[in-house]
Design a protein around this motif. Structure first.
Motif, short mmCIF file in Angstrom:
data_model
loop_
_atom_site.label_atom_id
_atom_site.label_comp_id
_atom_site.label_asym_id
_atom_site.label_seq_id
_atom_site.Cartn_x
_atom_site.Cartn_y
_atom_site.Cartn_z
N VAL A 107 37.37 36.91 44.16
CA VAL A 107 38.38 36.36 44.01
C VAL A 107 38.43 34.63 45.07
O VAL A 107 38.90 33.93 44.02
CB VAL A 107 39.67 36.59 45.71
CG1 VAL A 107 40.76 36.30 45.57
CG2 VAL A 107 40.20 38.23 44.09
N SER A 124 49.41 44.43 37.75
CA SER A 124 48.76 45.93 38.26
C SER A 124 48.46 47.28 37.17
O SER A 124 48.62 46.65 36.39
CB SER A 124 49.77 46.45 38.80
OG SER A 124 49.98 47.66 39.85
N THR A 171 48.45 40.27 48.84
CA THR A 171 47.64 41.17 49.37
C THR A 171 47.24 41.36 48.03
O THR A 171 47.80 41.15 46.59
CB THR A 171 48.71 42.53 49.93
OG1 THR A 171 50.19 42.20 48.59
CG2 THR A 171 49.24 41.44 51.20
N LEU A 172 45.92 42.29 47.73
CA LEU A 172 44.98 42.64 47.27
C LEU A 172 45.14 44.40 47.26
O LEU A 172 44.51 45.09 48.90
CB LEU A 172 44.02 42.59 46.23
CG LEU A 172 43.17 42.61 45.21
CD1 LEU A 172 42.12 41.78 44.65
CD2 LEU A 172 42.37 44.51 46.11
N VAL A 181 43.01 41.45 38.00
CA VAL A 181 42.72 43.20 38.15
C VAL A 181 42.00 43.62 36.59
O VAL A 181 41.12 44.86 36.86
CB VAL A 181 44.44 43.65 37.48
CG1 VAL A 181 44.27 45.00 37.09
CG2 VAL A 181 44.90 42.99 38.47
N SER A 192 51.27 47.67 51.24
CA SER A 192 51.48 46.43 50.66
C SER A 192 52.12 45.37 52.05
O SER A 192 51.96 44.13 52.14
CB SER A 192 51.84 46.03 49.61
OG SER A 192 50.96 46.41 48.42
N ILE A 198 45.48 38.80 51.08
CA ILE A 198 43.91 37.95 50.68
C ILE A 198 43.94 35.91 51.42
O ILE A 198 45.54 35.95 51.79
CB ILE A 198 44.33 37.36 49.17
CG1 ILE A 198 43.87 38.76 48.31
CG2 ILE A 198 44.01 36.43 48.24
CD1 ILE A 198 45.24 38.61 46.97
N THR A 239 34.87 42.47 46.09
CA THR A 239 36.55 41.81 45.71
C THR A 239 37.16 41.05 46.10
O THR A 239 37.45 39.85 45.79
CB THR A 239 37.66 42.89 45.21
OG1 THR A 239 38.16 43.33 47.11
CG2 THR A 239 37.29 44.09 45.01
N ILE A 290 47.55 43.43 42.50
CA ILE A 290 47.69 41.99 43.51
C ILE A 290 49.15 41.93 43.97
O ILE A 290 50.26 41.49 41.88
CB ILE A 290 47.22 40.86 42.49
CG1 ILE A 290 45.82 41.05 42.50
CG2 ILE A 290 46.85 39.65 43.14
CD1 ILE A 290 44.86 40.30 42.12
N SER A 334 44.84 48.66 51.07
CA SER A 334 45.25 47.11 50.70
C SER A 334 44.66 46.17 51.72
O SER A 334 44.63 46.80 53.40
CB SER A 334 46.95 46.88 50.90
OG SER A 334 47.48 48.06 49.61
N ALA A 345 45.39 36.38 37.94
CA ALA A 345 45.64 38.05 38.72
C ALA A 345 45.64 39.17 37.44
O ALA A 345 44.82 39.97 37.75
CB ALA A 345 47.46 38.08 39.49
N ILE A 357 43.71 48.58 40.40
CA ILE A 357 44.19 46.87 40.86
C ILE A 357 45.59 46.87 40.36
O ILE A 357 46.32 46.66 40.14
CB ILE A 357 43.31 45.69 40.43
CG1 ILE A 357 41.65 45.96 41.18
CG2 ILE A 357 42.97 44.87 41.72
CD1 ILE A 357 41.20 46.59 42.67
#
Length: 475
Positions: A53, A100, A150-151, A77, A114, A141, A49, A90, A138, A73, A88
Motif C-alpha cells: 500500500v 473487493s 481499512t483493508l 486488490v 471493518s 490504512i 500488504t 478495501i 481487518s 484500490a 482482499i
C-alpha cells in the motif's frame, strides 16, 4: 450379581467420562494451536500488504491521499491477492467498499471487522465454513499518519484444517476402541476385586489429570489381572499417541515456519527487481522523462531487472518442484566427458572476467541423472567465476579414491563471512561480493539437493582459497 453389575457399570462410567474429558481437552488444545497458526499467518500477510500500500501510494505523490487509495484500490486488490493467495477488500473512511474480491458469505463478518478497524486497531476473526477454516483480518490504512480507510484479508487454510481434523478423528477412534475393550473386559469382574478396582479408579483419575507415569501391579491371573494389564496397555498406548501427536504437531509448526520464511525471502528477492521495473516503466509510459540518456538507462535497467527476475523465477520453480517432478532416467555416467564439456562451455564466461580454468579430470562411472549432474557442476563452477579475487586461476581436480569419485573446485577468494558460511546451503543465502550482484542465493541450495538425491556429500573449505568438495559412490 448385583454387586458385580454395579462395579462393572461404575467402571464403564468412569472410563467413558474420562475418555470424553480427555477428548474434549485435547480437541480444544489442537484447535487453539491451529487458530494461533492462522492468526500468525494473516498477521504476516498484513505486514506485507502494508508495504504494498505504501509503495503504491508513493508512485502518485501529487494526488491527495484519499484519491491515491481510491484510484489504486483495484490494483492493490489484484496484486495482493495474487501474491498472497488470498482475497482482499478495501474500504474508505466512510466504510464504503472501493474494491473487493472477498466471498459473499462472509459479508456480515467483514462488515463488523471493518467497522471495528475504523477505530484504529487490527481485528482478527477465525471463521469455520464448508468443512474448512478461514482467517479474516481487518486493519486501518494509514498514509503519512492519516487514516484513509481499512483493508481486509480473507484467506482459506484448508490444508491446516484437514490435518487438524484428521488428528482429532484419529484420537477419537483410538479412544473409542480402547475404552470399549476395557469396558467389555470389566464385565468379567467379580465382587471379590474391590482393591484392584480402587487402584484402577485411581489410575483413571490420574489419566484424567494428564498423569501417565504410573503402574498397576496385579498378581492375579484371572479376569482382574487381565483387566489391570489391559488398562496399563491402554494407558501406555494413549501416552504414545499423545507423544506422536506432539511430534507431528511440532513438524507441522516447523514446516509452517519454514514455509513462511521461504515466502518472506521470495517476496524480498522479487521486490527489488519488480520495484525498479514498475518505477521506470511508469515513468516511460507517462512520458515524464525528457533526457534521452536517462531513457536509455531506464530501458537498460528494465531489461537487466527483468532478466534477474526471470532467472530467480526459474530457480524458484526448480526448488518448488521438489520430489513432485517427473524423475529423469538414472543411468551409468562417465564423469570425465561430462565435466570436460561443462568446463569448455563455462570457459567462455570465465574469459569475460579474465579468468582461466585449469583442470585435471580422471574418469569414473557414477550412477545418476545426467542433466541434474550437469546443473550441479554448472552451478559450482559459475560460483567460482563470480567470486574469484586476487587470482585469474580456477582449479578443477577430479579423481577416484577407494570407492568414491571426488570433484574439487577451487578459486582464490576474500573468504566467506562467518554468518554466511554457517548457513551456506540454506536458500537465499548469499554475499554481496559478486561482480554482477545478481545472485539469487539458490545455487548452492539446489546443488545440495542434487548431491543428496544422488547419495553423495558436498562441503566447502573456507579461506583465502575456497574449495567446494563433492563426493559420489563409484559404480
Amino acid at each position: 450379581m448385583k454387586i458385580k453389575t454395579k462395579i462393572t457399570i461404575g467402571i464403564g462410567t468412569i472410563l467413558l467420562t474420562s475418555g470424553i474429558v480427555f477428548n474434549l481437552t485435547f480437541r480444544n488444545i489442537l484447535n487453539e494451536r491451529m487458530e494461533n497458526t492462522i492468526k500468525e499467518s494473516v498477521s504476516q500477510i498484513m505486514n506485507s500488504t502494508m508495504e504494498s500500500v505504501k509503495y503504491r501510494n508513493s508512485l502518485s505523490s501529487t494526488e491527495p491521499n484519499e484519491d491515491k487509495l481510491k484510484n489504486g484500490a483495484d490494483y492493490l486488490v489484484s496484486y495482493i491477492s495474487l501474491n498472497n493467495s488470498c482475497n482482499i477488500q478495501i474500504r474508505d473512511n466512510s466504510n464504503k467498499i472501493l474494491a473487493s474480491n472477498t466471498a459473499v458469505e462472509f459479508g456480515t463478518e467483514i462488515d463488523k471487522n471493518s467497522t471495528k478497524a475504523l477505530n484504529g486497531s487490527a481485528v482478527i476473526l477465525i471463521k469455520y465454513s464448508n468443512s474448512s477454516v478461514y482467517g479474516i483480518l481487518s486493519y486501518p490504512i494509514y498514509i503519512d499518519d492519516i487514516q484513509l480507510g481499512t483493508l481486509t484479508i480473507e484467506k482459506e487454510y484448508n490444508d491446516i484444517y484437514l490435518s487438524n481434523l484428521s488428528t482429532i478423528n484419529l484420537i477419537t477412534v483410538s479412544e473409542l476402541v480402547i475404552f470399549l475393550c476395557i469396558f467389555f473386559t470389566a464385565l468379567l469382574i467379580t465382587s471379590t476385586v474391590t482393591h484392584p478396582i480402587i487402584a484402577l479408579t485411581e489410575g483413571v483419575k490420574k489419566i484424567e489429570e494428564g498423569d501417565y507415569n504410573f503402574s498397576i501391579k496385579s498378581k492375579h491371573n484371572d479376569e482382574v489381572g487381565i483387566l489391570s494389564k489391559e488398562f496399563i496397555n491402554m494407558k501406555d498406548k494413549i501416552k504414545e499417541q499423545i507423544q506422536t501427536i506432539k511430534e507431528e504437531q511440532l513438524k507441522v509448526e516447523t514446516l509452517e515456519k519454514h514455509r513462511e520464511e521461504f515466502f518472506n525471502n521470495v517476496t524480498h528477492e522479487l521486490k527489488t527487481p519488480l520495484t525498479a521495473i514498475t518505477g521506470y516503466s511508469e515513468m516511460l509510459k507517462d512520458d515524464i522523462v525528457i533526457d534521452p540518456d536517462f531513457k536509455k538507462r531506464a530501458v537498460e535497467r528494465i531489461y537487466v531487472e527483468s532478466d534477474r527476475a526471470h532467472k530467480l523465477v526459474l530457480d524458484l520453480i526448480t526448488v518448488s518442484k521438489g520430489q513432485t517432478q517427473i524423475s529423469e532416467a538414472i543411468s551409468e555416467i562417465h564423469m570425465k566427458p561430462l565435466i570436460s564439456e561443462i568446463i569448455e562451455d563455462m570457459s567462455l564466461k570465465a574469459n569475460k572476467y579474465s579468468l582461466n580454468i585449469n583442470y585435471t579430470i580422471e574418469d569414473g562411472i557414477v550412477l545418476g541423472q545426467q542433466n541434474k549432474l550437469k546443473q550441479l557442476f554448472i552451478n559450482i563452477i559459475d560460483n567460482a567465476i563470480k567470486y574469484s579475487f586476487n587470482s585469474n586461476i580456477i582449479s578443477v581436480n577430479c579423481y577416484c579414491k577407494e570407492n568414491f569419485y571426488f570433484a574439487e573446485i577451487s578459486n582464490s577468494s576474500m573468504g566467506i563471512p562467518e554468518n554466511v558460511y554457517n548457513k551456506i546451503f540454506d536458500p537465499f543465502i548469499k554475499t554481496n561480493s559478486s561482480p554482477d550482484n545478481y545472485s539469487s542465493g539458490l545455487g548452492l541450495y539446489i546443488s545440495k539437493q542434487i548431491v543428496t538425491s544422488h547419495g553423495g556429500n558436498i562441503y566447502i573449505i573456507n579461506g583465502e582459497i575456497v574449495t567446494v568438495k563433492i563426493e559420489f559412490t563409484l559404480l
